[in-house]
Motif scaffolding. Structure first.
Motif, PDB file in Angstrom:
ATOM      1  N   VAL A   1       0.679  -1.725   0.432  1.00  0.00           N
ATOM      2  CA  VAL A   1      -0.227  -0.256   0.230  1.00  0.00           C
ATOM      3  C   VAL A   1       0.694   1.084  -0.358  1.00  0.00           C
ATOM      4  CG1 VAL A   1      -1.960  -1.098   1.446  1.00  0.00           C
ATOM      5  CG2 VAL A   1      -0.376  -0.117   3.068  1.00  0.00           C
ATOM      6  N   TYR A   2       1.828   0.872   0.001  1.00  0.00           N
ATOM      7  CA  TYR A   2       3.559   1.739  -0.135  1.00  0.00           C
ATOM      8  C   TYR A   2       2.976   3.187   0.428  1.00  0.00           C
ATOM      9  CZ  TYR A   2       3.291  -0.445  -4.420  1.00  0.00           C
ATOM     10  OH  TYR A   2       3.731  -1.672  -5.284  1.00  0.00           O
ATOM     11  N   ALA A   3       2.792   3.389   2.218  1.00  0.00           N
ATOM     12  CA  ALA A   3       2.448   4.411   3.241  1.00  0.00           C
ATOM     13  C   ALA A   3       3.525   4.803   3.094  1.00  0.00           C
ATOM     14  CB  ALA A   3       2.331   3.487   4.390  1.00  0.00           C
ATOM     15  N   PRO A   4       3.354   6.570   3.246  1.00  0.00           N
ATOM     16  CA  PRO A   4       4.333   6.939   4.215  1.00  0.00           C
ATOM     17  C   PRO A   4       5.214   6.669   5.140  1.00  0.00           C
ATOM     18  CG  PRO A   4       2.773   8.334   2.451  1.00  0.00           C
ATOM     19  CD  PRO A   4       2.696   6.771   2.651  1.00  0.00           C
ATOM     20  N   GLU A   5       6.296   6.761   5.487  1.00  0.00           N
ATOM     21  CA  GLU A   5       6.709   6.533   6.672  1.00  0.00           C
ATOM     22  C   GLU A   5       6.055   7.249   7.665  1.00  0.00           C
ATOM     23  OE1 GLU A   5      10.643   6.648   9.146  1.00  0.00           O
ATOM     24  OE2 GLU A   5      10.932   7.476   7.483  1.00  0.00           O
ATOM     25  N   GLY A   6       5.368   6.421   8.879  1.00  0.00           N
ATOM     26  CA  GLY A   6       4.884   7.047  10.168  1.00  0.00           C
ATOM     27  C   GLY A   6       3.002   7.097   9.755  1.00  0.00           C
ATOM     28  N   LYS A   7       2.635   7.171   8.846  1.00  0.00           N
ATOM     29  CA  LYS A   7       1.672   6.738   8.218  1.00  0.00           C
ATOM     30  C   LYS A   7       0.850   5.083   8.610  1.00  0.00           C
ATOM     31  CE  LYS A   7      -2.569   7.835   5.035  1.00  0.00           C
ATOM     32  NZ  LYS A   7      -2.323   8.812   3.945  1.00  0.00           N
ATOM     33  N   ASP A   8      -0.083   4.747   9.195  1.00  0.00           N
ATOM     34  CA  ASP A   8      -0.972   3.997   9.695  1.00  0.00           C
ATOM     35  C   ASP A   8      -1.267   3.255   8.175  1.00  0.00           C
ATOM     36  OD1 ASP A   8      -2.520   1.416  11.631  1.00  0.00           O
ATOM     37  OD2 ASP A   8      -4.482   2.139  10.314  1.00  0.00           O
ATOM     38  N   LYS A   9      -0.701   2.028   7.976  1.00  0.00           N
ATOM     39  CA  LYS A   9      -1.383   0.629   6.498  1.00  0.00           C
ATOM     40  C   LYS A   9      -2.496   1.387   6.608  1.00  0.00           C
ATOM     41  CE  LYS A   9       3.269  -1.306   5.420  1.00  0.00           C
ATOM     42  NZ  LYS A   9       4.189  -2.539   5.318  1.00  0.00           N
TER      43      LYS A   9
END
Length: 286
Positions: free
Chosen positions: A41-49
């Protein structure tokens, strides 16, 4: 018949041009795909998947394209059983947030090279089958089917794949059948699909060029099959995989599930996906 695309097919664009997951969806729509599947899901660092997955699902719905499945890695043989089960439960929550009803996880990659005895496929099967059953039983409570793919060399040829499917023995567990990947285990794709079509719940359409292992090494871009033949990914319809024959076998078997192009060749990404889709549309219409 709906034809989709895997986000894996756009990895070159992501790495070279930095396109986002949302731009992947835009491209899939622009090219005319009916669905898209995700390997991350390519979540940015720190973002909940899970939150990222919900945003992806909402964006895909807005763009009028279906999210077909979620495909992730796993190792049910060598990794700690409890830890891997908990991790896969988390991945299933991401799949649920994406709004999909099926998720692929890997099974295993075989025993370490230093293990010299009790390292055969049947030895692994006794370990991984109950673990895969535990995962799919949990997934069923979420309304999600689990599946594994014929890749990774160790569990890739059709006889081993069928053994695993029947050892797990759940109606909630099936096969992501990759038409090209059988060649990595030197298995004839048309024959393999003839055996495994009844188990398929999702299909990857992939093409390879094939060269005999007795020929000189063709160099960069090629890899070797289990028996030492040379393979290189290419545009669907350009290579040696009997794609049309395999599709016809699946149709005769009654398969009515989803298809995704999984491109991993050297050709320019957009050209490869556009041409592959054109070829598949023609195959399905004939």
């Amino acid at each position: 018949m709906k034809i989709g695309v895997s986000s894996y097919s756009m990895e070159n664009l992501r790495r070279q041009k930095g396109i986002s997951v949302f731009e992947m969806i835009d491209l899939a729509v622009e090219l005319g795909f009916a669905s898209i599947e995700f390997t991350d899901v390519y979540a940015p660092e720190g973002k909940d998947k899970v939150e990222q997955a919900k945003e992806i699902a909402a964006y895909a719905k807005e763009k009028g394209i279906e999210v077909s499945t979620y495909t992730i890695g796993a190792d049910l043989l060598l990794k700690d059983e409890a830890e891997e089960f908990e991790r896969l439960k988390g991945e299933l929550k991401i799949a649920e947030a994406l709004g999909v009803n099926k998720m692929r996880h890997d099974i295993c990659w075989g025993f370490p090279a230093e293990k010299k005895t009790k390292r055969g496929f049947d030895d692994a099967l006794a370990i991984v089958a109950p673990r895969a059953r535990k995962v799919t039983d949990y997934a069923e409570t979420l309304g999600i089917k689990t599946m594994f793919e014929n890749h990774g060399f160790f569990c890739q040829d059709s006889d081993r794949v069928e053994k695993l499917l029947n050892a797990v023995g759940s109606e909630n567990f099936g096969l992501l059948a990759d038409l090209g990947n059988f060649l990595c285990a030197d298995d004839n794709p048309a024959v393999a699909i003839g055996k495994l079509a009844p188990y398929a719940i999702h299909v990857h359409i992939k093409d390879f060029f094939v060269k005999n292992g007795m020929l000189p090494d063709p160099g960069n871009g090629w890899f070797r099959s289990r028996a030492g033949n040379y393979l290189r990914g290419t545009v669907v319809g350009h290579g040696d995989v009997p794609v049309k024959q395999c599709i016809e076998t699946l149709k005769r078997s009654g398969y009515s599930g989803s298809y995704s192009i999984e491109f991993e060749g050297l050709e320019e990404n957009v050209f490869a996906l556009r041409t592959g889709l054109e070829n598949l549309n023609r195959y399905f219409s004939e």
